[in-house]
Design an enzyme around this catalytic site. Sequence first.
Site, PDB file in Angstrom:
ATOM      1  N   TYR A  35     -11.786  -9.905  -2.548  1.00  0.00           N
ATOM      2  CA  TYR A  35     -12.518  -8.664  -2.314  1.00  0.00           C
ATOM      3  C   TYR A  35     -13.989  -8.996  -2.122  1.00  0.00           C
ATOM      4  O   TYR A  35     -14.547  -9.771  -2.886  1.00  0.00           O
ATOM      5  CB  TYR A  35     -12.414  -7.725  -3.526  1.00  0.00           C
ATOM      6  CG  TYR A  35     -11.034  -7.200  -3.858  1.00  0.00           C
ATOM      7  CD1 TYR A  35      -9.898  -7.655  -3.209  1.00  0.00           C
ATOM      8  CD2 TYR A  35     -10.882  -6.224  -4.840  1.00  0.00           C
ATOM      9  CE1 TYR A  35      -8.647  -7.165  -3.530  1.00  0.00           C
ATOM     10  CE2 TYR A  35      -9.629  -5.732  -5.169  1.00  0.00           C
ATOM     11  CZ  TYR A  35      -8.511  -6.202  -4.517  1.00  0.00           C
ATOM     12  OH  TYR A  35      -7.278  -5.724  -4.842  1.00  0.00           O
TER      13      TYR A  35
ATOM     14  N   ASN B 207       0.819  -1.210   0.000  1.00  0.00           N
ATOM     15  CA  ASN B 207       0.000   0.000   0.000  1.00  0.00           C
ATOM     16  C   ASN B 207       0.854   1.262   0.000  1.00  0.00           C
ATOM     17  O   ASN B 207       0.591   2.213  -0.715  1.00  0.00           O
ATOM     18  CB  ASN B 207      -0.901   0.030   1.242  1.00  0.00           C
ATOM     19  CG  ASN B 207      -2.081  -0.915   1.104  1.00  0.00           C
ATOM     20  OD1 ASN B 207      -2.333  -1.441   0.020  1.00  0.00           O
ATOM     21  ND2 ASN B 207      -2.797  -1.126   2.195  1.00  0.00           N
TER      22      ASN B 207
ATOM     23  N   HIS C 237     -14.601   3.087 -14.865  1.00  0.00           N
ATOM     24  CA  HIS C 237     -14.440   2.262 -13.682  1.00  0.00           C
ATOM     25  C   HIS C 237     -15.674   1.386 -13.477  1.00  0.00           C
ATOM     26  O   HIS C 237     -15.691   0.486 -12.646  1.00  0.00           O
ATOM     27  CB  HIS C 237     -14.218   3.195 -12.486  1.00  0.00           C
ATOM     28  CG  HIS C 237     -13.729   2.537 -11.258  1.00  0.00           C
ATOM     29  ND1 HIS C 237     -14.429   2.551 -10.081  1.00  0.00           N
ATOM     30  CD2 HIS C 237     -12.606   1.815 -11.014  1.00  0.00           C
ATOM     31  CE1 HIS C 237     -13.750   1.872  -9.158  1.00  0.00           C
ATOM     32  NE2 HIS C 237     -12.647   1.417  -9.703  1.00  0.00           N
TER      33      HIS C 237
ATOM     34  N   HIS D 281     -14.959  -4.229  -0.168  1.00  0.00           N
ATOM     35  CA  HIS D 281     -14.886  -3.552  -1.453  1.00  0.00           C
ATOM     36  C   HIS D 281     -16.242  -3.133  -1.993  1.00  0.00           C
ATOM     37  O   HIS D 281     -16.342  -2.277  -2.866  1.00  0.00           O
ATOM     38  CB  HIS D 281     -14.178  -4.481  -2.457  1.00  0.00           C
ATOM     39  CG  HIS D 281     -13.696  -3.800  -3.694  1.00  0.00           C
ATOM     40  ND1 HIS D 281     -14.321  -3.971  -4.909  1.00  0.00           N
ATOM     41  CD2 HIS D 281     -12.674  -2.943  -3.905  1.00  0.00           C
ATOM     42  CE1 HIS D 281     -13.681  -3.253  -5.825  1.00  0.00           C
ATOM     43  NE2 HIS D 281     -12.675  -2.620  -5.240  1.00  0.00           N
TER      44      HIS D 281
ATOM     45  N   ARG E  30      -9.699  -3.861 -14.458  1.00  0.00           N
ATOM     46  CA  ARG E  30      -8.542  -4.678 -14.103  1.00  0.00           C
ATOM     47  C   ARG E  30      -8.957  -6.122 -14.317  1.00  0.00           C
ATOM     48  O   ARG E  30      -9.919  -6.584 -13.726  1.00  0.00           O
ATOM     49  CB  ARG E  30      -8.180  -4.495 -12.634  1.00  0.00           C
ATOM     50  CG  ARG E  30      -7.598  -3.148 -12.314  1.00  0.00           C
ATOM     51  CD  ARG E  30      -7.191  -3.096 -10.860  1.00  0.00           C
ATOM     52  NE  ARG E  30      -7.104  -1.722 -10.393  1.00  0.00           N
ATOM     53  CZ  ARG E  30      -6.061  -0.941 -10.571  1.00  0.00           C
ATOM     54  NH1 ARG E  30      -5.014  -1.388 -11.216  1.00  0.00           N
ATOM     55  NH2 ARG E  30      -6.053   0.291 -10.102  1.00  0.00           N
TER      56      ARG E  30
ATOM     57  N   ARG F  44      -4.529   2.121 -13.199  1.00  0.00           N
ATOM     58  CA  ARG F  44      -3.158   2.358 -12.779  1.00  0.00           C
ATOM     59  C   ARG F  44      -2.397   1.076 -12.428  1.00  0.00           C
ATOM     60  O   ARG F  44      -2.912   0.202 -11.774  1.00  0.00           O
ATOM     61  CB  ARG F  44      -3.166   3.300 -11.575  1.00  0.00           C
ATOM     62  CG  ARG F  44      -1.886   4.070 -11.455  1.00  0.00           C
ATOM     63  CD  ARG F  44      -1.923   4.943 -10.238  1.00  0.00           C
ATOM     64  NE  ARG F  44      -2.394   6.282 -10.565  1.00  0.00           N
ATOM     65  CZ  ARG F  44      -3.235   6.957  -9.785  1.00  0.00           C
ATOM     66  NH1 ARG F  44      -3.736   6.402  -8.719  1.00  0.00           N
ATOM     67  NH2 ARG F  44      -3.580   8.174 -10.090  1.00  0.00           N
TER      68      ARG F  44
ATOM     69  N   ARG G 151     -14.122   1.929   4.499  1.00  0.00           N
ATOM     70  CA  ARG G 151     -12.947   1.101   4.725  1.00  0.00           C
ATOM     71  C   ARG G 151     -11.683   1.936   4.875  1.00  0.00           C
ATOM     72  O   ARG G 151     -10.903   1.736   5.777  1.00  0.00           O
ATOM     73  CB  ARG G 151     -12.767   0.125   3.561  1.00  0.00           C
ATOM     74  CG  ARG G 151     -11.604  -0.824   3.756  1.00  0.00           C
ATOM     75  CD  ARG G 151     -11.263  -1.534   2.474  1.00  0.00           C
ATOM     76  NE  ARG G 151     -10.448  -0.720   1.621  1.00  0.00           N
ATOM     77  CZ  ARG G 151     -10.419  -0.831   0.291  1.00  0.00           C
ATOM     78  NH1 ARG G 151     -11.215  -1.686  -0.319  1.00  0.00           N
ATOM     79  NH2 ARG G 151      -9.637  -0.067  -0.428  1.00  0.00           N
TER      80      ARG G 151
END
Lengths: 518, 716
Positions: free
Chosen positions: B481, B46, B448, B604, B388, B418, B577
């Site tokens: 997730y 992270n 997204h 998530h 992703r 990213r 979160r």
Amino acid sequence: MSNRLKAVINCGSSSIRMIIGEFTANGAPQVIDQAIHYLPMGKDVFTTGMISNKTMARAMEILKLYRELLKGYGIEPSQVQAVGTAAVREALNRENFVDRMEIRTGFPIRIIDGLEENRLSYMAVLYALEKEVGLLSRGNTLIMEVSGGSTEVIVLKKGIIGAVHSLSFGAIRFQELYRQKKGYVEVKSHELEQSLSSLHDLIHEDCRHGSVNRVFLLGNYARIAAEMVGKGVSARLLEVEHRRWNALAEELYLMPPEDIVNRYGIAAAAADGMGTALLAYRYLLKDIDCESILVPRVGISEGILMEARPGVDPEVQSRFWNQVRNSALALGKKYHFDAEHAKLVARLSVELFDQLASEHRMGFRHRLLLEIAALLHDIGTFVKPSAHHKHGQYLVENSELFGLDAHDLKIIGNVVRYHRKSTPQNTHLGFVSLNREDRLVVMKMAALLRVADSLDRSHSQKVTDVKAIIKDEVMELQVFCDQDLDAEKLSLVDKGSFFEDVFGFSIRILQIRKGEKV
Amino acid sequence: MSKQPSMFLNRELSWIEFNRRVLNEAARPDLPLLERLKFLAITASNFDEFFMVRVAGLRRAFRSGDLPYGPTRERPSEQLSEILRRYGDFVADQYRIHDEILTKLRQRGIRILGRDELSVGQRARLEQFFEEELFNVLAPIRVEPKRPFPFTAGLRLNLAFLLKGETLSAPAPSPQAVGEPEAAAAQESPLLAILEIPSYLGRFYELPAAEGAHDFIRIEDVILLFAERLFSGYHILEHLSFRLTRDADIPVDEEKEEDFVEAMNKILRNRRHSRRVRLELGARGASQLKELLCTELQIDPKVVFDCPGPLSLRDYFGLATQNFDRDLSVEPWEPVLTLPDEQNIWQTIRERDVLLFPPYHSFSPVVRLLKEAAEDPNVLSIRMTLYRTGGDSPIVEALIRAAETGKQVLVLVELKARFDEEQNLGWAQTLERVGCIVVYGVANLKVHAKALLIVRREEDGIRRYVHLGTGNYHVKTSRLYTDLGILSTKNEYTYEVAQFFNAIMGYSTVQHSHYIIMAPHHLKKKLLSLFEWLTNEAKAGVPARVRAKMNALADEDIIRAIYRAAEAGVVIDLNVRGICMLNPGHVPRAQIRVISIVDRLLEHARIFSFAAGEREELYLASADWMYRNLERRVELMFRVIQDEHREQVKHILDVLFADNTQAYVLKPGGRWERLTPQGNKAVRAQLVFHTEAEEWRKLQAERQEEGLTPRRRPST
């Protein structure tokens, strides 16, 4: 399976919109996908008369994207009903546009006129109302669309067409003319009102016998505005308070399109003309006492979809034909026609049409045109009884009849023209300008009309039914009547000769009195 | 007079606080050791991203004038110094925990050996490994004074060496030797050489060990054991491991770039050379080398960190996921297959909508739907967004297969996701080659949203199948997730999902919608209007409540709307979160409660509930309440409409807000406090969901034994 899908594309003044509809098992259409791209075709045409090359290229790109989208549903461009309205219709290079689009994208674009748009608007309202169509038969209804290039109005009284108007006032067109004339764009509301005042008065005249119970506004401008300030009544219908609508018009009409775009997050091309259109609506609805306005989320594309339903929904179909008839009756009344005579001749014409179907082989639409021609065959008398067939043709061709386009009116006008006196000649421009097929249709219909008209020569409705029987080159007309029919028989000798020329049968009349056996 | 607590909490510090909560898990003595190691690795990973993106951004802002920015109006320099201070403390804690975990692992027979702890046999094995496999792939580079520092990629482990030429012998330099040493110069001042350790070698090398024991050695130690062989003719004076972090954010000029794919390629090339934002240095000694390296790299000393242990703690991921003794890892949670393979998937979805709650429920029905669509001759087209998606993804495979069998396949690939750009670019081009229509994102916006639409021709007409979800179409992360998704053929969804695809694929301009609300066009407006609705209701005396779960809350307008609602009496329950810029102390007497759950699965899902009186609107979304999600991205929020699903989602919210074992509550000012049952029944939300899924599985199995297979919906 896939024939239950139907795609419609509408090339309008400010957008190209496509819908993909599916017909459910009972034939009701349901739009399952749609796409819209804004394109300033109207702006081009109303300023320069032509669709510019740039716009055409963009139209082509859009249609190619639509083709790709359609492929995902297994629909070929040739199966798509594509239409062009005011902007395409008035473009000097419309042939070129239509041709290029078909060659490059495969979509055959049909140009429709204002009156057809009118009819399609009505169908669109039926689509939006779904099962609530019964609503229309209560009180008065006003249906209106101000688009980029034209304005269409329908007045319904208890569900019956009272009047239709098609005016070449459009938001983009007005702005562009204004810009050319004045060199600036801020539309002054009183000047806009001036150019709409005659339509305003007409609407008010049409509605004078009662208040308007509901107002439907159609088209992109109305829909976008209703999405801004209205609330959904159903998936297909929005409702806006009249007060709120007027407030929005006030707010937007002087607002530059960029600000409208920013404040309301709508597409820039959609914002062009928005203020002017809303102002036009506000003015046309000024004295109409109606608390809320209904805005279908649909346009004439949905109207086309309604018309393309597989199988005929007898109720909606007959409702539609009735509207056309009512519109003709309203026109006849305006010219003080002999209603009883007109209605009888219309009925007899249709009876003959049906009984001789195997001889003339004309379709359902022509049956309707014949019926309308029969209803209106004598309206020229209003001008002058002598040569009233010619006056009648002129009046018909210059009137607005719900559901019929200019071409239909031309055919009806010709039938009226030839219901008496001279038969078609090479010197009759109105006749020779028709194509061969239409000329034949006119002759057949005029021949039938002449016979029907003869059967009520005395205008006293003595003959109420007719039966045509064909035996060896002779058509025997059995008429049921107890009274003297001398005038009618005499007239048939005169008018029947044209029928003989057209169909090749001589006519024999057989009067049957009550109690007699056939 | 006391000052009113600030309106917003600092975004970056709130993020660090989140990472603190993760680190707390790594410190828990009651957790299995490998689970703790995993959490430790997560914190490291992270922070890597944090430096690449956030710190890099702040440093850029600092260089371009140090103007106050963001809702808190703080100067970048102020923020940076506080971040670096807290990061320093964080690193110290990381290594303290690291050492503790490693010691305990050692007691359990899992050892990471130092160079001086090897047995003779082990050493021999390593020598063979070095000679046969490492020697030929290691390429040290000499750093020449007054010449540009050799290229060093970000986040790679490197070794630096300080060398001195041997005077006694002058052997020919080996092929790997440091350039062409000019013997004379070499003998005078020491040489600097660096060596990038190729990442494919892995970090830990497993050694032969006694029965039941596991011995490992770090790859850098293997190299150091025999490093002199790389520099024959030289003597190693000092050595040091180091790791650079670079700025990841080089924007593409989307207005200018004509070919976006080409532009993206260019960025990927450039990113390797982007600015340095952090330098981590390995342990102990090597003081000369440290100084030399910092000088050569010309790096701000403020971002140079001495680490009291091995670098790149995120590499422990590999070790943490190995199967050693059962009690070293958490008990595995197998996802429940709520849509059994033997059921006809088309029929099942046609008959009822399916709510999926991975990873408690298996994500595989979505994959199966795509696979079957690819082979089904009745399927006309497939549209989907990919943000992703793993490289050898079965999803991409299915899409390729669909295109090969003649279906129209439209894929929106978000190249700008990213750190995944390179991978995305690769398979996007593969998809294109087999005939899919690939749209490379939307100009200026990152797509997204997660949506799938399949058009299928059926007996009674066209039917469309949609999947909408809060998580990516990524088979691997769907097991880690927690997300929610809906499979449906309902018109309310299918029509608007079709509209959504028309908009992002360029078929149409964006249209109004009712069930599926799209960012950036309508989503924020919709949220604000929902808050306004509740605010008005509360003012009118109607009880009103917001319950929202998300990953981050950082949008200024939304936070203000929350304060307004809270002031009017709306009860606000938030389950955030990560970053939370809302300060619960800002509005006095307001009923705002913010909790955060950190547990074994990554929270998530985004779930929003707006309720006033009898009416409750429920939404699921791909978007967090952050400026970037609401204004700079294409996102979807979709309404939960089916009664049973509404009940399930409400239940999920009930459980999430009842957690009192893995949850923290946010205190005014930004401090998080761990919740404890305090005499109440202990609730651990993730365990509740897992248990419920297991119970459903058992019920199904029992039914099957009875010979009955009623199609019951899984209770979540």
